[in-house]
Design a protein around this motif. Structure first.
Motif, short mmCIF file in Angstrom:
data_model
loop_
_atom_site.label_atom_id
_atom_site.label_comp_id
_atom_site.label_asym_id
_atom_site.label_seq_id
_atom_site.Cartn_x
_atom_site.Cartn_y
_atom_site.Cartn_z
N SER A 352 0.86 -1.19 0.00
CA SER A 352 0.00 0.00 0.00
C SER A 352 0.89 1.22 0.00
CB SER A 352 -0.93 0.01 1.23
OG SER A 352 -0.17 0.13 2.43
N THR A 353 0.29 2.39 -0.14
CA THR A 353 1.05 3.63 -0.19
C THR A 353 0.41 4.65 0.72
OG1 THR A 353 1.63 3.18 -2.49
CG2 THR A 353 1.95 5.41 -1.72
N ILE A 354 1.25 5.37 1.45
CA ILE A 354 0.78 6.42 2.35
C ILE A 354 1.63 7.68 2.16
CG2 ILE A 354 -0.03 4.79 4.12
CD1 ILE A 354 2.56 5.54 5.67
N PRO A 355 1.16 8.83 2.65
CA PRO A 355 2.02 10.02 2.62
C PRO A 355 3.27 9.76 3.47
CG PRO A 355 -0.27 10.63 3.05
CD PRO A 355 -0.20 9.14 3.14
N ARG A 356 4.41 10.25 3.01
CA ARG A 356 5.68 10.00 3.72
C ARG A 356 5.61 10.40 5.20
NH1 ARG A 356 8.10 11.49 -1.43
NH2 ARG A 356 7.68 13.66 -0.92
N LYS A 357 4.90 11.48 5.49
CA LYS A 357 4.86 11.97 6.87
C LYS A 357 4.14 11.02 7.81
CE LYS A 357 0.68 14.73 6.01
NZ LYS A 357 0.10 16.09 5.97
N ARG A 358 3.44 10.00 7.27
CA ARG A 358 2.71 9.05 8.11
C ARG A 358 3.44 7.71 8.27
NH1 ARG A 358 -2.57 10.62 8.88
NH2 ARG A 358 -2.34 9.36 10.77
N LEU A 359 4.70 7.64 7.86
CA LEU A 359 5.43 6.37 7.94
C LEU A 359 5.46 5.82 9.36
CD1 LEU A 359 8.45 7.00 5.53
CD2 LEU A 359 6.72 5.23 5.30
N ALA A 360 5.82 6.66 10.31
CA ALA A 360 5.88 6.19 11.70
C ALA A 360 4.49 5.79 12.20
CB ALA A 360 6.47 7.28 12.59
N ASP A 361 3.47 6.54 11.80
CA ASP A 361 2.11 6.24 12.25
C ASP A 361 1.67 4.86 11.78
OD1 ASP A 361 1.93 8.74 13.44
OD2 ASP A 361 1.08 9.68 11.66
N ILE A 362 1.96 4.52 10.54
CA ILE A 362 1.52 3.22 10.04
C ILE A 362 2.32 2.10 10.68
CG2 ILE A 362 3.04 3.15 8.01
CD1 ILE A 362 -0.62 1.96 8.10
N LEU A 363 3.61 2.32 10.94
CA LEU A 363 4.41 1.29 11.62
C LEU A 363 3.87 1.00 13.01
CD1 LEU A 363 8.20 1.84 10.78
CD2 LEU A 363 6.90 -0.28 10.66
N LEU A 364 3.55 2.05 13.75
CA LEU A 364 3.01 1.86 15.09
C LEU A 364 1.63 1.20 15.04
CD1 LEU A 364 4.13 5.29 16.61
CD2 LEU A 364 5.11 3.04 17.07
N ALA A 365 0.84 1.56 14.02
CA ALA A 365 -0.47 0.92 13.86
C ALA A 365 -0.32 -0.56 13.56
CB ALA A 365 -1.26 1.61 12.75
N ILE A 366 0.66 -0.92 12.74
CA ILE A 366 0.89 -2.33 12.42
C ILE A 366 1.34 -3.10 13.65
CG2 ILE A 366 2.42 -3.88 11.12
CD1 ILE A 366 2.29 -1.85 8.81
N GLN A 367 2.13 -2.47 14.51
CA GLN A 367 2.53 -3.12 15.75
C GLN A 367 1.31 -3.45 16.61
OE1 GLN A 367 5.47 -0.63 17.64
NE2 GLN A 367 7.01 -0.97 16.03
N ARG A 368 0.35 -2.54 16.65
CA ARG A 368 -0.88 -2.82 17.41
C ARG A 368 -1.68 -3.94 16.76
NH1 ARG A 368 -0.61 2.93 17.71
NH2 ARG A 368 -2.06 3.18 15.95
N MET A 369 -1.68 -3.97 15.43
CA MET A 369 -2.40 -5.04 14.73
C MET A 369 -1.79 -6.41 15.00
SD MET A 369 -3.00 -3.29 10.99
CE MET A 369 -3.39 -1.54 10.85
N GLU A 370 -0.49 -6.47 15.20
CA GLU A 370 0.14 -7.75 15.52
C GLU A 370 -0.51 -8.37 16.76
OE1 GLU A 370 4.63 -8.21 14.62
OE2 GLU A 370 4.40 -6.09 15.12
N ALA A 371 -0.77 -7.54 17.75
CA ALA A 371 -1.42 -8.03 18.97
C ALA A 371 -2.87 -8.42 18.69
CB ALA A 371 -1.34 -6.96 20.05
N THR A 372 -3.54 -7.63 17.87
CA THR A 372 -4.95 -7.90 17.57
C THR A 372 -5.13 -9.23 16.86
OG1 THR A 372 -5.43 -5.53 17.39
CG2 THR A 372 -6.98 -7.06 16.33
N TYR A 373 -4.27 -9.52 15.87
CA TYR A 373 -4.44 -10.72 15.05
C TYR A 373 -3.55 -11.87 15.48
CZ TYR A 373 -7.00 -7.44 12.15
OH TYR A 373 -7.90 -6.51 11.70
#
Length: 495
Positions: A352-373
């Motif tokens: 997927s693609t996101i604005p560069r300024k949201r790189l850290a936000d998506i990484l932290l969101a994925i870390q939370r998803m690891e726990a969810t799934y």
């Protein structure tokens, strides 16, 4: 389940199709038995498998045209296939269709060093173009990680990028002309070798169309001069947000690196154990920042990037001392996928693609998803243009893990949309992202996409069931979201 009354049973249909194709191809170029078609049942997305009625392996363009005409007359779906390295199920066969395997079209037709172009058949490997052009001091810039195997026809179908796409562009920016056939077997050309081509710019529509509009047989690409020097910085960061902010800072400083890649700690550890690239294993994330050009240009740009990265909080900075170390740095990045295969039975590579300024936000969101799934995820990004490649680790033999991996992937895609991005960067939609298309695009937008396909393929025979979801598919996807509590019932109508 019995076949519809107006359709013969599958065995009869296979016999009918094989009988129609047999006079058009050499005997060895038509595969119609299960044991013969099994190797073609999936592409790089192995979680989804389906055997076709038959596989055609034409050796001439005349044979391609004849196969297409025969299939069109019988209303048989056709799925074009290159090397099968795609990661979204774009080359997944149709159960009642023919897979048109084009790997034999692997000839480099011409290289024009003065015009800096190469004309190649669709089955030529990406890296083979640069190898052939090297004697002229030229190369083909888009370099997907699978470039040793993936073909230029597949690159055009998916609009592939690579680690150097930030400076040199995607396939779209490096292709001048595409030649092929319509679903009816009629020859067609998009673009041209001149600065502009007459009529509508349909080349831009075909590139990235995932085999839904035409069958590609020949491509003319731009070549660029090989830089005199290239150097790569490996930058380690003790915090993913610092690393993400550093990417934005480099671009904000007016620097366009030849490559700007990011890997998180789990990915770095997996790669280092495989390639021994000398990565910073203590870092929460690393960046690979490359400069190329003349020695003077590279020296200045490397100094500027070091200043920016240091100011952004880099805890370790290392510049490649020679070409061998630069290639080793990149070897680690390009081997991220096989490295993940060493630590997990299976992985699902998202895109997927996101604005560069949201790189850290998506990484932290994925870390939370690891726990969810309850699944691990290693992350590698084309950070310079915000193209993400999270690799979800799972065991495909466990149905529950596969289900959770699919949900995890959809969550990443839809979170990317919420952050202002898109559900794909270079891998395409295929079958993998059909549901997420319902989130990204409205029913009216999807109808426009279907109208474009219908203009090329009125009967919907080229790669059907891919890319554009039906209204029923989206309605089912929306209901599933409501059931999971991910969507309020009141918003169901937007699907």
């Amino acid at each position: 389940m019995n076949a519809p009354a107006d359709r013969p049973p599958l065995a009869e249909r296979r016999a009918e199709v094989a009988a129609a194709l047999a006079p058009l191809l050499p005997a060895h170029a038509l595969l119609a038995h299960d044991e013969q078609t099994a190797p073609y049942e999936c592409d790089g997305l192995t979680a989804y498998r389906q055997r076709p009625l038959a596989v055609a392996l034409p050796e001439t363009e005349e044979q391609i045209a004849a196969v297409l005409r025969a299939c069109h007359a019988l209303r048989v779906p056709v799925v074009a296939r290159g090397a099968g390295t795609g990661l979204s199920g774009g080359a997944l066969p149709h159960a009642e269709g023919v897979t048109l395997a084009l790997a034999k079209f692997n000839r480099i037709v011409a290289i024009d060093p003065l015009a800096r172009t190469a004309t190649v058949q669709c089955g030529v490997r990406n890296l083979a173009i640069s190898e052939a052009a090297a004697r002229f001091g030229l190369y083909y810039a888009p370099d997907p990680s699978s470039q040793i195997a993936c073909t230029i026809g597949g690159n055009v179908a998916e609009n592939s990028g690579g680690v150097h796409c930030l400076k040199y562009g995607l396939t779209l920016h490096n292709v001048l002309r595409v030649r092929g056939f319509t679903v009816e077997g009629e020859p067609v050309t998009f673009g041209g070798e001149a600065l502009d081509a007459p009529g509508l710019d349909l080349l831009s529509a075909v590139i990235g169309s995932e085999g839904m509009l035409a069958v590609i047989t020949e491509v003319t690409v731009r070549l660029v001069p090989k830089p005199k020097l290239a150097r790569c910085i490996m930058a380690g960061f003790d915090d993913v947000r610092k690393a993400g902010d550093a990417v934005a800072a480099v671009i904000a400083a007016g620097i366009i690196p030849a490559g700007l890649e990011m890997m998180d700690k789990p990915m770095t550890a997996a790669v280092e154990a495989f390639v021994h690239a000398g990565y910073d294993l203590a870092a929460e994330a690393i960046l690979l920042c490359e400069s190329d050009g003349t020695p003077e240009e590279v020296a200045e740009e490397i100094d500027r990037m070091l200043d920016v990265l240091s100011g952004a909080g880099a805890t370790r900075l290392e510049v490649s001392r020679d070409e061998a170390q630069r290639l080793t740095f990149w070897s680690g990045r390009k081997n991220a996928f096989p490295a993940s295969g060493r630590i997990s039975p299976d992985y699902m590579c998202m895109d997927s693609t996101i604005p560069r300024k949201r790189l850290a936000d998506i990484l932290l969101a994925i870390q939370r998803m690891e726990a969810t799934y309850g699944l691990r995820c290693c992350n590698v990004f084309h950070a310079g243009d915000g193209n993400l490649h999270p690799l979800i680790l799972f065991d495909a033999h466990d149905a529950d893990q596969l289900h959770r991996a699919e949900a995890f992937g959809a969550d990443i895609l839809e979170t990317s949309v919420q952050m202002g991005g898109t559900i794909t960067g270079e891998h395409g939609v295929g079958v993998e992202k059909l549901g997420s298309m319902c989130v990204q695009f409205s029913p009216e937008e999807r109808a426009q996409m279907l109208a474009l396909k219908a203009a090329f393929d009125p009967q919907g025979l080229l790669n059907p069931g891919k890319v554009i979801p039906t209204l029923q598919r989206c309605a089912e996807y929306g209901k599933m979201h409501v059931k999971r509590g991910l969507l309020p019932f009141a918003e169901l109508e937007r699907f």
